[in-house]
Design an enzyme around this catalytic site. Structure first.
Site, PDB file in Angstrom:
ATOM      1  N   ASP A  45       0.841  -1.209   0.000  1.00 58.50           N
ATOM      2  CA  ASP A  45       0.000   0.000   0.000  1.00 58.50           C
ATOM      3  C   ASP A  45       0.874   1.257   0.000  1.00 58.50           C
ATOM      4  OD1 ASP A  45       0.882  -0.142   2.601  1.00 58.50           O
ATOM      5  OD2 ASP A  45      -1.090   0.199   3.511  1.00 58.50           O
ATOM      6  N   SER A  46       2.195   1.071   0.053  1.00 52.14           N
ATOM      7  CA  SER A  46       3.121   2.198  -0.162  1.00 52.14           C
ATOM      8  C   SER A  46       2.840   2.835  -1.526  1.00 52.14           C
ATOM      9  CB  SER A  46       4.578   1.733  -0.088  1.00 52.14           C
ATOM     10  OG  SER A  46       4.805   0.628  -0.932  1.00 52.14           O
TER      11      SER A  46
ATOM     12  N   LYS B 275      -1.226  -9.346   2.929  1.00 48.58           N
ATOM     13  CA  LYS B 275      -0.438  -8.897   4.083  1.00 48.58           C
ATOM     14  C   LYS B 275      -1.277  -7.897   4.861  1.00 48.58           C
ATOM     15  CE  LYS B 275       3.245  -5.960   3.765  1.00 48.58           C
ATOM     16  NZ  LYS B 275       2.777  -4.823   4.558  1.00 48.58           N
TER      17      LYS B 275
ATOM     18  N   GLU C   7      -1.135  -5.353   8.679  1.00 51.51           N
ATOM     19  CA  GLU C   7      -0.279  -4.807   9.725  1.00 51.51           C
ATOM     20  C   GLU C   7      -0.865  -5.067  11.110  1.00 51.51           C
ATOM     21  OE1 GLU C   7       0.486  -0.651   8.976  1.00 51.51           O
ATOM     22  OE2 GLU C   7       1.255  -1.039   6.963  1.00 51.51           O
TER      23      GLU C   7
ATOM     24  N   GLU D  67       9.537  -4.201   9.990  1.00 47.28           N
ATOM     25  CA  GLU D  67       9.898  -2.914   9.361  1.00 47.28           C
ATOM     26  C   GLU D  67      10.395  -1.920  10.401  1.00 47.28           C
ATOM     27  OE1 GLU D  67       6.950  -1.031   6.827  1.00 47.28           O
ATOM     28  OE2 GLU D  67       8.240   0.729   6.550  1.00 47.28           O
TER      29      GLU D  67
HETATM   30  O1  KIV Z   1       3.561  -1.108   1.571  1.00 50.28           O
HETATM   31  C1  KIV Z   1       4.702  -1.570   1.473  1.00 50.28           C
HETATM   32  O2  KIV Z   1       5.425  -1.354   0.481  1.00 50.28           O
HETATM   33  C2  KIV Z   1       5.188  -2.401   2.570  1.00 50.28           C
HETATM   34  C3  KIV Z   1       6.644  -2.733   2.589  1.00 50.28           C
HETATM   35  C4  KIV Z   1       7.407  -1.515   2.938  1.00 50.28           C
HETATM   36  C5  KIV Z   1       6.953  -3.872   3.476  1.00 50.28           C
HETATM   37  O3  KIV Z   1       4.445  -2.771   3.423  1.00 50.28           O
END
Ligand code: KIV
Length: 269
Positions: A49-50, A118, A120, A187
């Site tokens: 989500d980055s 994924k 968090e 992270e």
């Molecule tokens: O959103 C993302 O790119 C991430 C990575 C930095 C692990 O969660």
């Protein structure tokens, strides 16, 4: 009988089996074209989500909508053949309850064709991780610096600087492992804590700004390619594409302005 040649991708159990073995290579990707390059070298690709910040100019990942993750997830799955594709669950799509998380994770899996999601959070997400994995959705967990909680954390802060905070991070790692996560992103975590957690848990840890002792590493592709104006201090740049793109665009603009482009070889007869 299917008329299509099946694509053989890295599987979730293959990633889990790499605990303590050959280091796991991973990068983020958001498009089909970059994912196709990354696919040659990575064991898994994260549609992180980055992308909200990197691709769409958002100030944090909090505003990323589920539909955007699904759109980029589809592009990455289409562009790849070999790597396991993991798609991030964005803020607000899984925290409310395990049932809400299942509904949204199932949408991601069905609509993108990815192999895992994924999310968090540590101990607080354990019940949800168990609920999803028991229902066929593999989950990669993510603890330490969790950008979706940046408002609560007061920014993007390295975790574990105070040793008395370590037991909480260790408990988070143990809880998500016990709940069935197949791998764990660490992270923005001080090196000795990340190394300690890596020794403690039975699933592979994937470090980002954490420790070389992790079972694998991940970076945001655009950060390591030198495409972002700002990158976190820990990022090693393996490319310098920002200035290269700048040069190419500037050369093109100069040629257009001076009528040097298109020359005869770049027009249809
Ligand atoms: O959103 C993302 O790119 C991430 C990575 C930095 C692990 O969660």
């Amino acid at each position: 009988m299917s008329s299509q040649t099946p694509i053989r991708r890295t599987t979730v159990p293959q990633i889990s089996a790499r605990k303590g073995g050959e280091p796991i290579v991973s990068l983020t990707s958001y498009h089909a074209h970059t994912a196709a390059i990354v696919d040659k070298y990575a064991d898994f690709i994260l549609v992180g989500d980055s992308l909200g910040m990197v691709m769409h100019g958002m100030e944090s990942t909090v505003g990323v909508p589920l539909d955007l993750m699904i759109m980029h997830g589809k592009a990455v799955v289409r562009g790849t053949q070999k790597a396991l594709v993991v798609v991030d669950m964005p803020f607000g799509t899984y925290e409310e309850s395990p049932a809400v998380a299942f509904r949204n994770a199932a949408r991601i899996m069905k609509e993108t064709g990815c192999g895992a999601v994924k999310l968090e959070g540590g101990a607080r997400m354990a019940e949800t991780i168990r609920f999803l994995t028991e229902r066929g959705i593999p989950v990669m967990a993510h603890i330490g610096l969790t950008p979706q909680s940046s408002h609560v954390m007061g920014g993007f802060k390295t975790q574990g600087r105070e040793e008395d905070s370590w037991p909480q991070h260790e408990a988070d790692a143990a809880a998500v492992t016990e709940a069935g996560a197949f791998a764990l992103v660490l992270e923005g975590m001080v090196e000795p804590l990340a190394a300690k957690i890596t020794k403690q848990v039975a699933i592979p840890t994937i470090g980002i700004g954490a420790s070389a002792e992790c079972d694998g590493q991940i970076l945001v592709l655009e950060d390591m390619l030198g495409l972002n104006a700002w990158t976190p201090k820990f990022v090693k740049q393996y490319g310098d594409l920002g200035p290269a793109i700048d040069r190419a665009v500037s050369d093109y603009a100069d040629e257009v302005k001076t009528r040097a482009f298109p020359g005869p070889e770049h027009t249809y007869k």
